[in-house]
Scaffold this motif. Structure first.
Motif, PDB file in Angstrom:
ATOM      1  N   LEU A   1       0.795  -1.140   0.168  1.00  0.00           N
ATOM      2  CA  LEU A   1       0.060   0.017   0.043  1.00  0.00           C
ATOM      3  C   LEU A   1       0.756   1.201   0.122  1.00  0.00           C
ATOM      4  O   LEU A   1       0.563   2.340  -0.775  1.00  0.00           O
ATOM      5  CB  LEU A   1      -1.065  -0.098   1.090  1.00  0.00           C
ATOM      6  CG  LEU A   1      -1.835   1.173   1.158  1.00  0.00           C
ATOM      7  CD1 LEU A   1      -2.848   1.079   0.012  1.00  0.00           C
ATOM      8  CD2 LEU A   1      -2.534   0.960   2.639  1.00  0.00           C
ATOM      9  N   PHE A   2       1.767   1.399   0.656  1.00  0.00           N
ATOM     10  CA  PHE A   2       2.698   2.563   0.968  1.00  0.00           C
ATOM     11  C   PHE A   2       3.444   2.492  -0.290  1.00  0.00           C
ATOM     12  O   PHE A   2       3.513   3.753  -0.759  1.00  0.00           O
ATOM     13  CB  PHE A   2       3.556   2.443   2.166  1.00  0.00           C
ATOM     14  CG  PHE A   2       4.432   3.571   2.335  1.00  0.00           C
ATOM     15  CD1 PHE A   2       4.148   4.665   3.010  1.00  0.00           C
ATOM     16  CD2 PHE A   2       5.890   3.603   2.084  1.00  0.00           C
ATOM     17  CE1 PHE A   2       4.611   5.777   3.092  1.00  0.00           C
ATOM     18  CE2 PHE A   2       6.473   4.855   2.098  1.00  0.00           C
ATOM     19  CZ  PHE A   2       5.934   5.866   2.718  1.00  0.00           C
ATOM     20  N   TYR A   3       4.382   1.693  -0.750  1.00  0.00           N
ATOM     21  CA  TYR A   3       5.213   1.935  -1.758  1.00  0.00           C
ATOM     22  C   TYR A   3       4.682   1.608  -3.313  1.00  0.00           C
ATOM     23  O   TYR A   3       5.107   2.437  -4.069  1.00  0.00           O
ATOM     24  CB  TYR A   3       6.607   0.910  -1.738  1.00  0.00           C
ATOM     25  CG  TYR A   3       7.343   1.155  -0.578  1.00  0.00           C
ATOM     26  CD1 TYR A   3       8.279   2.248  -0.797  1.00  0.00           C
ATOM     27  CD2 TYR A   3       7.412   0.649   0.744  1.00  0.00           C
ATOM     28  CE1 TYR A   3       8.964   2.440   0.563  1.00  0.00           C
ATOM     29  CE2 TYR A   3       8.363   0.602   1.601  1.00  0.00           C
ATOM     30  CZ  TYR A   3       9.121   1.737   1.698  1.00  0.00           C
ATOM     31  OH  TYR A   3      10.008   1.823   2.466  1.00  0.00           O
TER      32      TYR A   3
ATOM     33  N   ALA B   1       2.967   3.972  -8.305  1.00  0.00           N
ATOM     34  CA  ALA B   1       1.777   4.362  -8.973  1.00  0.00           C
ATOM     35  C   ALA B   1       1.508   5.872  -9.523  1.00  0.00           C
ATOM     36  O   ALA B   1       1.445   6.066 -10.418  1.00  0.00           O
ATOM     37  CB  ALA B   1       0.305   3.806  -8.489  1.00  0.00           C
ATOM     38  N   ILE B   2       1.804   6.580  -8.414  1.00  0.00           N
ATOM     39  CA  ILE B   2       1.765   7.986  -8.551  1.00  0.00           C
ATOM     40  C   ILE B   2       2.937   8.526  -9.450  1.00  0.00           C
ATOM     41  O   ILE B   2       2.780   9.256 -10.352  1.00  0.00           O
ATOM     42  CB  ILE B   2       1.985   8.874  -7.401  1.00  0.00           C
ATOM     43  CG1 ILE B   2       0.600   8.690  -6.446  1.00  0.00           C
ATOM     44  CG2 ILE B   2       2.129  10.509  -7.640  1.00  0.00           C
ATOM     45  CD1 ILE B   2       0.683   9.253  -5.170  1.00  0.00           C
TER      46      ILE B   2
ATOM     47  N   THR C   1       1.515   3.010  -3.719  1.00  0.00           N
ATOM     48  CA  THR C   1       1.012   4.265  -4.136  1.00  0.00           C
ATOM     49  C   THR C   1       2.130   5.207  -4.495  1.00  0.00           C
ATOM     50  O   THR C   1       1.812   5.924  -5.500  1.00  0.00           O
ATOM     51  CB  THR C   1       0.330   5.008  -2.675  1.00  0.00           C
ATOM     52  OG1 THR C   1      -0.362   3.747  -2.039  1.00  0.00           O
ATOM     53  CG2 THR C   1       0.004   6.185  -2.986  1.00  0.00           C
ATOM     54  N   ILE C   2       3.438   5.409  -4.193  1.00  0.00           N
ATOM     55  CA  ILE C   2       4.218   5.981  -4.681  1.00  0.00           C
ATOM     56  C   ILE C   2       4.816   5.562  -5.899  1.00  0.00           C
ATOM     57  O   ILE C   2       4.940   6.507  -6.956  1.00  0.00           O
ATOM     58  CB  ILE C   2       5.662   6.055  -3.769  1.00  0.00           C
ATOM     59  CG1 ILE C   2       5.160   6.513  -2.211  1.00  0.00           C
ATOM     60  CG2 ILE C   2       6.817   6.810  -4.317  1.00  0.00           C
ATOM     61  CD1 ILE C   2       6.300   6.305  -1.314  1.00  0.00           C
TER      62      ILE C   2
END
Length: 120
Positions: free
Chosen positions: A98-100, A105-106, A102-103
């Motif tokens: 979830l954390f990495y 994906a952005i 998201t980064i």
């Protein structure tokens, strides 16, 4: 070990956002590829330290469960059987994904956006 995880997360956000900011004014794709690469490396290192921490907890539990009459083995070596598979499984824990993820994906969305802006 948890301090390392906290530092990796902070560095991952800082590096990715800094490179994304530079990508807005410079060579967009190269910087965003570097941002994705650096985030992936931070993800791998965070997973490695989490894997080590889990290994030390398992080692502690093993020693704690041993009968009092048995001599204590003070060797602090983590079980490394199937280490690569365990490390990958640790990297894919939901909170790290979830954390990495998201980064990453952005950064990928930004690379696609900047590619369309540059070409279109």
């Amino acid at each position: 070990m948890s301090k390392n995880s906290f530092l990796f997360k902070g560095w991952a956000v800082s590096v990715a956002s800094g490179l994304a900011a530079f990508a807005a004014i410079g060579d967009r794709r190269a910087l965003l590829v570097f941002a994705v690469t650096s985030t992936t490396l931070f993800w791998a290192m965070d997973g490695y330290y989490l894997w080590l921490e889990r290994g030390f907890v398992a080692l502690h539990n093993k020693v704690a469960e041993a009968p009092a009459s048995q001599p204590v083995d003070y060797v602090m070596s983590v079980d490394k059987t199937k280490a690569f598979r365990k490390w990958l499984r640790t990297m894919l824990r939901w909170h790290l994904v979830l954390f990495y993820g998201t980064i990453v994906a952005i950064d990928v969305i930004a690379a696609i956006y900047f590619r369309k802006v540059t070409n279109g």
